[in-house]
Scaffold this active site. Sequence first.
Site, PDB file in Angstrom:
ATOM      1  N   THR B 320       0.844  -1.204   0.000  1.00 50.09           N
ATOM      2  CA  THR B 320       0.000   0.000   0.000  1.00 50.09           C
ATOM      3  C   THR B 320       0.877   1.252   0.000  1.00 50.09           C
ATOM      4  OG1 THR B 320      -1.720  -1.150   1.233  1.00 50.09           O
ATOM      5  CG2 THR B 320      -1.811   1.252   1.232  1.00 50.09           C
ATOM      6  N   GLY B 321       1.897   1.238   0.858  1.00 49.99           N
ATOM      7  CA  GLY B 321       2.807   2.378   0.913  1.00 49.99           C
ATOM      8  C   GLY B 321       3.471   2.596  -0.432  1.00 49.99           C
ATOM      9  N   TRP B 323       2.487   1.650  -3.328  1.00 54.03           N
ATOM     10  CA  TRP B 323       1.544   2.080  -4.355  1.00 54.03           C
ATOM     11  C   TRP B 323       1.438   3.604  -4.390  1.00 54.03           C
ATOM     12  CZ3 TRP B 323      -2.934   4.943  -4.476  1.00 54.03           C
ATOM     13  CH2 TRP B 323      -3.729   4.839  -5.629  1.00 54.03           C
ATOM     14  N   HIS B 324       1.530   4.206  -3.215  1.00 54.62           N
ATOM     15  CA  HIS B 324       1.358   5.660  -3.158  1.00 54.62           C
ATOM     16  C   HIS B 324       2.513   6.416  -3.765  1.00 54.62           C
ATOM     17  CE1 HIS B 324      -1.971   4.835  -0.417  1.00 54.62           C
ATOM     18  NE2 HIS B 324      -2.350   6.069  -0.651  1.00 54.62           N
ATOM     19  N   GLY B 325       3.685   5.809  -3.810  1.00 54.15           N
ATOM     20  CA  GLY B 325       4.802   6.537  -4.405  1.00 54.15           C
ATOM     21  C   GLY B 325       6.058   5.714  -4.431  1.00 54.15           C
TER      22      GLY B 325
END
Lengths: 389, 474
Positions: B320-321, B323-325
Amino acid sequence: MNKIRHITAPLIVCCLAAAGAGFFLTPDRLFSENENRVLKTGVSLSLQEILQGELDHEVESYLTDQMPLRDSMVQLSSDVRRLLGQKKIGDVYLAKEGYLISAVTREDLSMQQQEKNIAAFNDFFQSCGLAPSRITVLPVPDAGLILSERLPAGAPMYDGDGVMRTLSEKLRGCALVDVRPALSALSQSETPVFYRTDHHWTTAAAREVYSACRGRFPAPFEDSLSSGELPALKTVSDRFHGSLYSKVLCSGIPYDTVQVPDPAGDPEELTVRYAGSGLSERVQNSCLVTDCLKQKDQYAVFFGGNFSHISIETGIQNGRKLLVIKDSFANCFVPFLTRHYEEIHMLDLRYFTGNPRTFLQERGITDILVLYELSNLITDPGPEMLSDG
Amino acid sequence: MVFSSLTFLAFFMPAVLLVYYAAPVKARNGILTAASLFFYAWGEPKYVLLMLFSTVFDYFNGLGIRYRQNQGRRGTEFLLLSIAGNLFLLGFFKYAGFFGETVHTLFGRNPGLPQLPLPIGISFYTFQTMSYTIDVYRKEIEAQKDLLCFAAYVTMFPQLIAGPIVRYRSVAQELSENTLGPRRSLWSADAQAGMTRFLAGLGKKVLLANPAGALWTEISGLQAPSVAVLWIGAVCFTFQIYFDFSGYSDMAIGLGKLLGFTFPENFHYPYTCTSITDFWRRWHMTLGSWFREYVYIPLGGNQRGLGLQLRNIMIVWMLTGLWHGAAWNFVLWGLYYGLILAAEKLFLLKLLDRLPAWFCRLYTLPVIITGWVIFASTEGSGVLTERLGTLFGAAGAPLADGSELFYLSSFGLLFGIMLLGCTPFPKGAAERILQKCPKKLQEPLKNLWLVVLLLLCLSFLASDSYNPFLYFRF
């Protein structure tokens, strides 16, 4: 089926379409007086640039520049912000007593540029062959430093005291004049020291400082003033909305008054010449350009603004020729000096392309005055050209 | 182009809505696809081909899976092709540079991977098309034979750039019926709801997110902020990211509704949560459910014992982390939440359940705000450690230096409005007030408010671009 007609979506679509139509119906504006810049009037891109994705940004820039009723829209947003209690819009504080004060903070200064400028000035003063008593450095503190009681509580402002201390420690070969006491004293009186809507100091403040250091300047040839008497001021406008008003554009901001030194006190043979890249030789008989009172930036009544080189011949024959290295703050101060010098040359280092040292020699300069707003003195890259090479 | 731009508001949106509503029913998906491609190409003239490729690629993969399954096989080869292809695209365009840098830092050798500009929306459309092929494989949906229909799903401009992540199955029916269904009217209740939602999102973005963001930019640029000022700044970023992201989701959902589609909700007052587990059920809900559906549950979820559950939580959160950047602070942010969630699952939740809601928020809000500081610190590990140090009084910064007074008095009212905006209170209060007005005035009042809101948004957009110079600029 639901037969009730809800007007919301068609209403909003109409509003948006009307805004879109407004772009086509209103003619393109070329120049924004408030922003002091040319507005984007078209989008022309090569196929290459379009493929690189420039189209989105270019069209949006064009549309925002040409938004119908743009200035009114900006004013609406400023009024809403003020209504919400905001004390700073852009980089301007909405201060007490209706003052707009430029927010200059520590982050706006650069240690590097400060060092460069000090070194450049020292270099220049050393090489010019003039005695330190003939070289005056007169930084004018920013409004936020003098009018600090009017700033919003806790509003950050850079450490002017620290900068003055550094200048007095590091500048060599010149006399540094500290005008803070004079201006602070004046700010306690009724006389405004800075304009409420512009970042410049008032002519009254410039006169006060002139009077305080009159002893530094050579004896006037014809002094119709007895010592201690101040030169007269004349009001030329009471509808001035200056640079800070433009940055903020709130409604209901009162106007400033612009005063000039009474031209009746000028030497009779005053000749002011403009020279510089791209300017045809312009000559006039006054330090003032009254046409500028018709435009928005009325402070430009002093000399018409900033030019690379303005020379003033006063007809006084005392052999003293002054070089003024300056920013716009000197414009309302120099007219007081016309009774002291034979020639005054004002150089704006942002526009001047010549060599200041050869200039000094060629013109036989006998005195130097460096007059800048304090924060500009240490952040403007112009003075770098004063150092050798 | 972005929704909060003049290009979109004054030209694209009215034009597309008018054409879409006036056009014959059969042409709707075609118009939608064409408009969406134009929308995307306007900002990304070259990468539009990438998105088209991704669309056609997974269209054929979906058909391939179904074909194989009709033959009695599983169709796994097409599923793997789809997943590999999409992850490769994502990996290449988004993560190659990051991967190269990391290898360089760890091993001192530069693998020479390219660092390309990120194609807008790639994180969203690759996840959307993957959800399609996975669902076809799982026989949860039929493969779409109509390429135009499928293309309309992938390219749909409302959610293309910033979500919500719409799974194919949730709009499948609406898409197929779009070219059959009744003529829609701009006067309908649906259109009204969609437009209202859109304007609410626009207001959140332009009137709340942008000012909060400007303040964060100012505070994060201070050379030596005090502890108090940095906390104020962190709160500003906390507001900015919520109003920006949820505002954009609102605009997407509103536009979807205007076009006849129901998109899933993406936010549900996340800052009112009473635990971090609760927070992640309210924040970016479509991403959470995507990861739950396609990563957490296939890994075993919580069905295979506590140990594996904790491992699964950590894996999902790291992803998830990421995916954000494509940077380490995002991975750190993901792991930060993974650990906290694990702790909650183990024992914290039982404790929080027994405490009153307001007390729980004394725990959740600082955790969330600190998380956002990690998220926002993309400038490098030095900046991050300094910021965290300052926030917790460990970096030598003074507790307060007087400028907090300025920020609080200057922006206090705005902060109050933003705080209210994080709760369901304003909406509820507005509805109660409206109920008290005479029935005939209710709709006109709502419409008046929406026009005023639009005017305010346009005025703030104008001032965002307003750029005065002291000295004349050519």
